[in-house]
Design an enzyme around this catalytic site. Structure first.
Site, PDB file in Angstrom:
ATOM      1  N   CYS A  66       0.820  -1.221   0.000  1.00  0.00           N
ATOM      2  CA  CYS A  66       0.000   0.000   0.000  1.00  0.00           C
ATOM      3  C   CYS A  66       0.848   1.263   0.000  1.00  0.00           C
ATOM      4  O   CYS A  66       1.859   1.327   0.709  1.00  0.00           O
ATOM      5  CB  CYS A  66      -0.833   0.081   1.270  1.00  0.00           C
ATOM      6  N   ARG A 123     -12.070   0.409  -6.749  1.00  0.00           N
ATOM      7  CA  ARG A 123     -11.728   0.298  -5.316  1.00  0.00           C
ATOM      8  C   ARG A 123     -11.171   1.628  -4.796  1.00  0.00           C
ATOM      9  O   ARG A 123     -11.251   1.933  -3.615  1.00  0.00           O
ATOM     10  CB  ARG A 123     -10.688  -0.817  -5.122  1.00  0.00           C
TER      11      ARG A 123
HETATM   12  P1  XMP Z   1      -0.616  -7.292   3.308  1.00  0.00           P
HETATM   13  O1  XMP Z   1       0.176  -6.469   4.275  1.00  0.00           O
HETATM   14  O2  XMP Z   1      -1.117  -8.567   3.914  1.00  0.00           O
HETATM   15  O3  XMP Z   1      -1.903  -6.398   2.965  1.00  0.00           O
HETATM   16  O4  XMP Z   1       0.146  -7.547   2.040  1.00  0.00           O
HETATM   17  C1  XMP Z   1      -2.943  -6.838   2.151  1.00  0.00           C
HETATM   18  C2  XMP Z   1      -4.089  -5.839   2.174  1.00  0.00           C
HETATM   19  O5  XMP Z   1      -3.690  -4.589   1.584  1.00  0.00           O
HETATM   20  C3  XMP Z   1      -4.846  -3.936   1.025  1.00  0.00           C
HETATM   21  N1  XMP Z   1      -4.502  -3.548  -0.344  1.00  0.00           N
HETATM   22  C4  XMP Z   1      -4.110  -2.322  -0.690  1.00  0.00           C
HETATM   23  N2  XMP Z   1      -4.059  -1.158   0.016  1.00  0.00           N
HETATM   24  N3  XMP Z   1      -3.199  -0.059  -1.912  1.00  0.00           N
HETATM   25  C5  XMP Z   1      -3.619  -0.025  -0.609  1.00  0.00           C
HETATM   26  O6  XMP Z   1      -3.578   1.046   0.013  1.00  0.00           O
HETATM   27  C6  XMP Z   1      -3.242  -1.188  -2.673  1.00  0.00           C
HETATM   28  O7  XMP Z   1      -2.870  -1.188  -3.834  1.00  0.00           O
HETATM   29  C7  XMP Z   1      -3.731  -2.364  -2.035  1.00  0.00           C
HETATM   30  N4  XMP Z   1      -3.963  -3.627  -2.494  1.00  0.00           N
HETATM   31  C8  XMP Z   1      -4.416  -4.317  -1.419  1.00  0.00           C
HETATM   32  C9  XMP Z   1      -5.986  -4.920   1.087  1.00  0.00           C
HETATM   33  O8  XMP Z   1      -6.825  -4.542   2.138  1.00  0.00           O
HETATM   34  C10 XMP Z   1      -5.276  -6.250   1.342  1.00  0.00           C
HETATM   35  O9  XMP Z   1      -6.110  -7.206   1.987  1.00  0.00           O
END
Ligand code: XMP
Length: 487
Positions: A303, A400
């Protein structure tokens, strides 16, 4: 100004215990009517969860949420594949057309390692089979499959509905290496191979509904196709729909939750909404009808929301806010989504009152995640990208991030990055370590259940020196541990 903390800012103090790690009970839930036997859920991301991941994680007691960078029909098909899964049956076998060449068969063998390939026509009707015996002769190179295959008329096939033990008996009796299972219309439904029966594993902890199907969830957005998508998912038998957006405390998300709860086709399916990070947001989503709320604005490993938009709340504080917002609504689940790096973070999230955690990065390297394995510098990797990364938004996830109407990809403002993560092999090994760490934590706190874990937790805030002391220090690590990675 309020101080906000994340996983690395705290530790849980140990307490008197009569609980051994192996005795801890991990039963919990993802939403009002969707239970979990393991508090781990895989993220709806296109490099994390399609049917293979959803099946593998549900077999271990967790849950997979199918991502939505697919057409509504494809996503519903992914749900069906999970729902149709029966241990021992391969429900989505690689097939080939009778017009293909033997060279193409060799390519499949090389790429995927499969040696027994059913031959089907355009409608999916079984017309024959290719096994090593039929395509391994040097003089057959370049021939067309239909001239070499064993035709369906000479095959022993089984009718859909056959049990695994019946399939087993047939395979032994007829000395088959592969048994094709077909529907009334002769379309191929699944295959059972002798090899798979030999290595068939039992899954005593599988997360199944009363009709013995694996639980599965799927994500939708709030864009134009969202309701149609939700209806198709409900028809396919999805157990929970996740309204998955970057900003869940918004009118669009609340309206979508209400719509789903009032729509005749979807009103009986649980709805989880998110993501949010404040008490009020959780209250509002529960009022709108959500059965679970996903917490996490910007903690994820891919993120960039916090640095691009300047918005977010460190995850421990966000979970505590969520738990406050849930209040006495005991049936509702709080899901800690993103930012989990090591198993101790799972213990911390649940100790703060979350019912389960959602993982992206820790599962993206699994054999069962979508995408090919990459070989770079002699090491194996898999791709992992944010759903707000440029390439994922191009594939469809732009809604999203509230950018559904942006047509020109040059105008996207990404909130995530694209990367790769180490390949970790089959997911059961990763889950074993994650759950092992959680169980150890519950043992240290004397918590027999996840509910007790939250009741018994006494967190302490640590300093930068405490953080350094917590990790291996003043030593050169010579062997990687299966549950610890250097940064
Ligand atoms: P981890 O830390 O497990 O996080 O890799 C996965 C979660 O991150 C969110 N997610 C995003 N948040 N930009 C964001 O700000 C993104 O591009 C993105 N893609 C996923 C999502 O909630 C996921 O479960």
């Amino acid at each position: 100004m309020q101080e906000a903390l994340t996983y690395d800012d705290i530790l849980l103090t140990p307490r008197y215990s009569e609980i051994l790690p192996a005795d801890a009970n991990l039963d919990t839930k993802f939403s009002r009517n969707v239970p979990l036997k393991t508090p781990i859920v895989s993220s709806p991301m296109d490099t994390v969860t399609e049917h293979r991941m959803a099946i593998a994680i549900a077999l271990e007691g967790g849950l997979g949420i199918i991502h939505k960078n697919l057409t509504p029909e494809q996503q519903a098909q992914e749900v069906l594949l999970v729902k149709r899964f029966e241990n021992g049956f391969i429900i989505d076998p690689i097939t080939i057309s009778s017009e293909a060449t033997i060279d193409e068969i060799h390519q499949i063998e090389q790429d995927k390692g499969y040696k027994k390939i059913p031959v089907v026509d355009e409608a999916g009707v079984l017309v024959g089979i290719m096994t090593e015996f039929y395509y391994s002769w040097p003089h057959d190179q370049g021939k067309i499959v239909k001239n070499v295959m064993k035709p369906a008329s000479e095959l022993t096939v089984a009718a859909e509905g056959i049990s695994l033990s019946e399939a087993n008996t047939l395979i032994r009796k007829e000395k088959l290496s592969v048994l094709c299972v077909v529907g009334e219309d002769r379309r191929l439904k699944s295959i059972v191979t002798r090899k798979d029966i030999e290595k068939n594993k039992k899954y005593p902890n599988a997360n199944k509904t009363t009709d013995k199907r694996l639980f599965v969830g799927a994500a939708i957005g709030v864009g134009k196709d969202a309701l149609k998508r939700a209806e198709l998912l409900a028809k396919a038998g999805v157990d929970v729909i996740v309204v998955d957006t970057a900003h869940g405390h918004s009118k669009g998300v609340m309206d979508m939750v209400k719509t789903l709860k009032n729509n005749p086709l979807t009103k009986n399916v649980d709805v989880v909404a998110g993501n949010v990070a404040t008490e009020n947001a959780v209250k509002d989503l529960i009022d709108a009808g959500a059965d679970g709320v996903k917490i996490g604005i910007g903690p994820g490993s891919i993120c960039t929301t916090r640095v691009v938009a300047g918005i977010g709340v460190p995850q421990i504080t966000a979970i505590l806010e969520g738990v406050k917002g849930k209040g006495e609504n005991k049936d509702i689940a709080i899901i800690a989504d993103g930012g989990i790096k090591l198993s101790g973070d799972i213990t911390k999230a649940l100790a703060m009152g979350a019912q389960c955690v959602m993982l992206g990065g820790l599962l993206a390297g699994a054999e069962e995640s979508p995408g090919e394995t990459l070989f770079i510098g002699g090491r194996m990797f898999k791709s992992y990208r944010g759903m707000g990364s440029l390439s994922a938004m191009e594939k469809g996830s732009k809604d999203r991030y509230g950018q559904e109407d942006v047509k020109d990809t040059q105008k996207f403002v990404p909130e995530g990055i694209e990367g790769r993560t180490a390949y970790r092999g089959p997911i059961d090994k990763t889950l074993y370590q994650l759950i092992g760490g959680l169980r150890a934590g519950m043992g240290y706190l004397g918590a027999a259940t996840i509910e007790k874990l939250a009741l018994r937790a006494k967190p302490v805030k640590i300093t930068a020196a405490g953080y350094i002391e917590s990790h291996p220090h003043d030593v050169i690590i010579t062997e990687d541990a299966p549950n610890y990675r250097r940064k």
